[in-house]
Scaffold this active site. Structure first.
Site, PDB file in Angstrom:
ATOM      1  N   THR A   1      -8.227   1.587   1.357  1.00 54.82           N
ATOM      2  CA  THR A   1      -7.857   0.668   2.443  1.00 54.82           C
ATOM      3  C   THR A   1      -7.500   1.386   3.748  1.00 54.82           C
ATOM      4  O   THR A   1      -7.342   0.739   4.776  1.00 54.82           O
ATOM      5  CB  THR A   1      -6.679  -0.237   2.013  1.00 54.82           C
ATOM      6  OG1 THR A   1      -5.615   0.598   1.543  1.00 54.82           O
ATOM      7  CG2 THR A   1      -7.110  -1.199   0.932  1.00 54.82           C
ATOM      8  N   HIS A   2      -7.354   2.695   3.690  1.00 46.54           N
ATOM      9  CA  HIS A   2      -7.149   3.445   4.947  1.00 46.54           C
ATOM     10  C   HIS A   2      -8.457   3.587   5.742  1.00 46.54           C
ATOM     11  O   HIS A   2      -8.434   3.779   6.951  1.00 46.54           O
ATOM     12  CB  HIS A   2      -6.622   4.851   4.655  1.00 46.54           C
ATOM     13  CG  HIS A   2      -5.160   4.915   4.328  1.00 46.54           C
ATOM     14  ND1 HIS A   2      -4.644   4.423   3.159  1.00 46.54           N
ATOM     15  CD2 HIS A   2      -4.113   5.423   5.028  1.00 46.54           C
ATOM     16  CE1 HIS A   2      -3.327   4.644   3.149  1.00 46.54           C
ATOM     17  NE2 HIS A   2      -2.988   5.249   4.267  1.00 46.54           N
TER      18      HIS A   2
ATOM     19  N   ASP B   1       0.865  -1.196   0.000  1.00 41.83           N
ATOM     20  CA  ASP B   1       0.000   0.000   0.000  1.00 41.83           C
ATOM     21  C   ASP B   1       0.892   1.233   0.000  1.00 41.83           C
ATOM     22  O   ASP B   1       2.082   1.153   0.292  1.00 41.83           O
ATOM     23  CB  ASP B   1      -0.918   0.004   1.236  1.00 41.83           C
ATOM     24  CG  ASP B   1      -1.872   1.203   1.231  1.00 41.83           C
ATOM     25  OD1 ASP B   1      -2.315   1.615   0.139  1.00 41.83           O
ATOM     26  OD2 ASP B   1      -2.172   1.742   2.305  1.00 41.83           O
ATOM     27  N   SER B   2       0.273   2.371  -0.292  1.00 43.67           N
ATOM     28  CA  SER B   2       1.016   3.628  -0.261  1.00 43.67           C
ATOM     29  C   SER B   2       1.475   3.951   1.163  1.00 43.67           C
ATOM     30  O   SER B   2       2.465   4.641   1.347  1.00 43.67           O
ATOM     31  CB  SER B   2       0.131   4.750  -0.781  1.00 43.67           C
ATOM     32  OG  SER B   2      -1.054   4.819  -0.002  1.00 43.67           O
TER      33      SER B   2
ATOM     34  N   TYR C   1      -0.970   8.429  -2.591  1.00 41.64           N
ATOM     35  CA  TYR C   1      -0.960   8.180  -4.024  1.00 41.64           C
ATOM     36  C   TYR C   1      -2.203   8.782  -4.702  1.00 41.64           C
ATOM     37  O   TYR C   1      -2.201   9.066  -5.886  1.00 41.64           O
ATOM     38  CB  TYR C   1      -0.993   6.675  -4.303  1.00 41.64           C
ATOM     39  CG  TYR C   1       0.311   5.933  -4.149  1.00 41.64           C
ATOM     40  CD1 TYR C   1       1.417   6.516  -3.537  1.00 41.64           C
ATOM     41  CD2 TYR C   1       0.422   4.627  -4.628  1.00 41.64           C
ATOM     42  CE1 TYR C   1       2.604   5.803  -3.405  1.00 41.64           C
ATOM     43  CE2 TYR C   1       1.599   3.918  -4.501  1.00 41.64           C
ATOM     44  CZ  TYR C   1       2.688   4.500  -3.887  1.00 41.64           C
ATOM     45  OH  TYR C   1       3.842   3.791  -3.768  1.00 41.64           O
TER      46      TYR C   1
ATOM     47  N   CYS D   1      -4.245  -1.335  -2.228  1.00 43.60           N
ATOM     48  CA  CYS D   1      -4.426   0.101  -2.429  1.00 43.60           C
ATOM     49  C   CYS D   1      -5.392   0.242  -3.611  1.00 43.60           C
ATOM     50  O   CYS D   1      -5.125  -0.290  -4.689  1.00 43.60           O
ATOM     51  CB  CYS D   1      -3.077   0.734  -2.752  1.00 43.60           C
ATOM     52  SG  CYS D   1      -3.181   2.459  -3.255  1.00 43.60           S
ATOM     53  N   ASN D   2      -6.487   0.923  -3.388  1.00 47.21           N
ATOM     54  CA  ASN D   2      -7.488   1.051  -4.456  1.00 47.21           C
ATOM     55  C   ASN D   2      -6.984   1.927  -5.592  1.00 47.21           C
ATOM     56  O   ASN D   2      -7.249   1.645  -6.761  1.00 47.21           O
ATOM     57  CB  ASN D   2      -8.775   1.656  -3.900  1.00 47.21           C
ATOM     58  CG  ASN D   2      -9.481   0.689  -2.974  1.00 47.21           C
ATOM     59  OD1 ASN D   2     -10.381  -0.015  -3.383  1.00 47.21           O
ATOM     60  ND2 ASN D   2      -9.055   0.622  -1.727  1.00 47.21           N
TER      61      ASN D   2
HETATM   62  N1  DGL Z   1      -4.892   3.013   0.760  1.00 46.10           N
HETATM   63  C1  DGL Z   1      -4.872   3.674  -0.517  1.00 46.10           C
HETATM   64  C2  DGL Z   1      -6.140   3.271  -1.283  1.00 46.10           C
HETATM   65  O1  DGL Z   1      -6.737   2.266  -0.954  1.00 46.10           O
HETATM   66  C3  DGL Z   1      -4.697   5.128  -0.292  1.00 46.10           C
HETATM   67  C4  DGL Z   1      -4.281   5.840  -1.490  1.00 46.10           C
HETATM   68  C5  DGL Z   1      -3.509   7.068  -1.185  1.00 46.10           C
HETATM   69  O2  DGL Z   1      -2.340   6.931  -0.810  1.00 46.10           O
HETATM   70  O3  DGL Z   1      -4.054   8.157  -1.397  1.00 46.10           O
HETATM   71  O4  DGL Z   1      -6.549   3.917  -2.227  1.00 46.10           O
END
Ligand code: DGL
Length: 273
Positions: A192-193, A14-15, A46, A77-78
């Site tokens: 996912t956050h 993930d980011s 991201y 990460c979506n």
């Molecule tokens: N957890 C990432 C997601 O599911 C966050 C993306 C981000 O870093 O903005 O999209």
């Protein structure tokens, strides 16, 4: 190129720390496997970046994790699943890492929404995911009659990454009220956050709205995937390893990782790109 001869691990990327919530659910139900978590904490978020940049960051992560011996990689990460996964699966893996499997979080989430059969579906996600329209496009395919309302929530990831949850109430209201005005019956947390906030969100939307949170879905879907793919499952080692790698070691990440996975976990900072 990094390399690690001991193959057979599951990589989760993930980011930042959002994927930890997904990993927590996965590890609870599939405890025996070896996991390597990669959080690009130096470059989070991201969600506000271009497709090209998200692709580049995702490819770097997949290269690194496969070099660490990950046979199966979950892009938790979506934004990356929406903007980069297809190209990784179709162009990158066949050329560079034929045996590695990379899965995302968007498709399993859509399958869950399909099973629930909501007709007015709200999606709360980062700007990048909303811009990709992935949820709207794919949900329309499986349920052409459903009304889809996407809402970007660009402030939530920075709040969650920087220990700012105490300020989340009014910000969440600002993002969720427009969806409630549309009389949604289902709310997909498309980042996912956001499971960190799921209890607050569930209270805010009330019992009439079904909230879909990926920390509850992805573990179940991964389990099903491994049952469907014994040829992959048998390549996975079962030594209960847990390694956490970040591109920048922040106190908040360290605290969260220890809180959720125990004080003994291995935490490393690596400049992998
Ligand atoms: N957890 C990432 C997601 O599911 C966050 C993306 C981000 O870093 O903005 O999209």
């Amino acid at each position: 190129m990094h390399s690690d001869k001991r193959k057979g691990k599951i990589g989760i990327f993930d980011s930042g720390l959002g994927g930890l919530l997904i990993m927590r659910g996965i590890v609870k139900s599939l405890a025996e496997y070896d996991y390597v978590y990669l959080g690009d904490t130096a470059r989070v978020p991201y969600g506000n970046r271009s497709k090209r940049t998200i692709y580049q960051f995702t490819e770097e992560a997949v290269r690194y994790l496969s070099g660490k011996g990950c046979e199966l990689i979950i892009v938790a990460c979506n934004a990356a699943s929406a903007q980069a996964l297809r190209k990784i699966q179709r162009s990158f893996l066949p050329r560079w890492h034929r045996s590695v499997r990379v899965l995302g979080v968007v498709v399993p989430t859509l399958e869950e929404v399909f099973d629930i059969k909501g007709s007015r579906i709200g999606v709360l996600a980062t700007q990048g995911t909303v811009d990709s329209s992935v949820f709207t496009k794919e949900l329309r395919k499986i349920n052409p009659k459903a009304k889809i309302f996407e809402q970007s929530a660009p402030l939530l990831v920075p709040l969650i990454e920087h220990d700012g949850l105490r300020w989340s109430g009014p910000i969440l209201r600002f993002y969720i009220d427009p969806l409630l005005k549309k009389r949604i019956d289902t709310l997909v947390l498309g980042c996912t956050h956001y499971p960190v906030l799921k209890h607050t969100i569930r209270n805010m939307v009330g019992k009439g709205v079904r909230v879909i949170s990926q920390d509850e879905i992805i573990p179940k879907k991964l389990n099903e995937y491994l049952v469907r793919h014994p040829e992959i499952e048998k390549r996975l080692h079962r030594n209960r390893g847990r390694t956490f790698i970040v591109s920048d070691m922040t106190d908040h990440f360290r605290n969260r990782a220890r809180k959720w996975f125990g004080n003994h976990v291995t935490l490393k900072m690596v400049k992998y790109y």
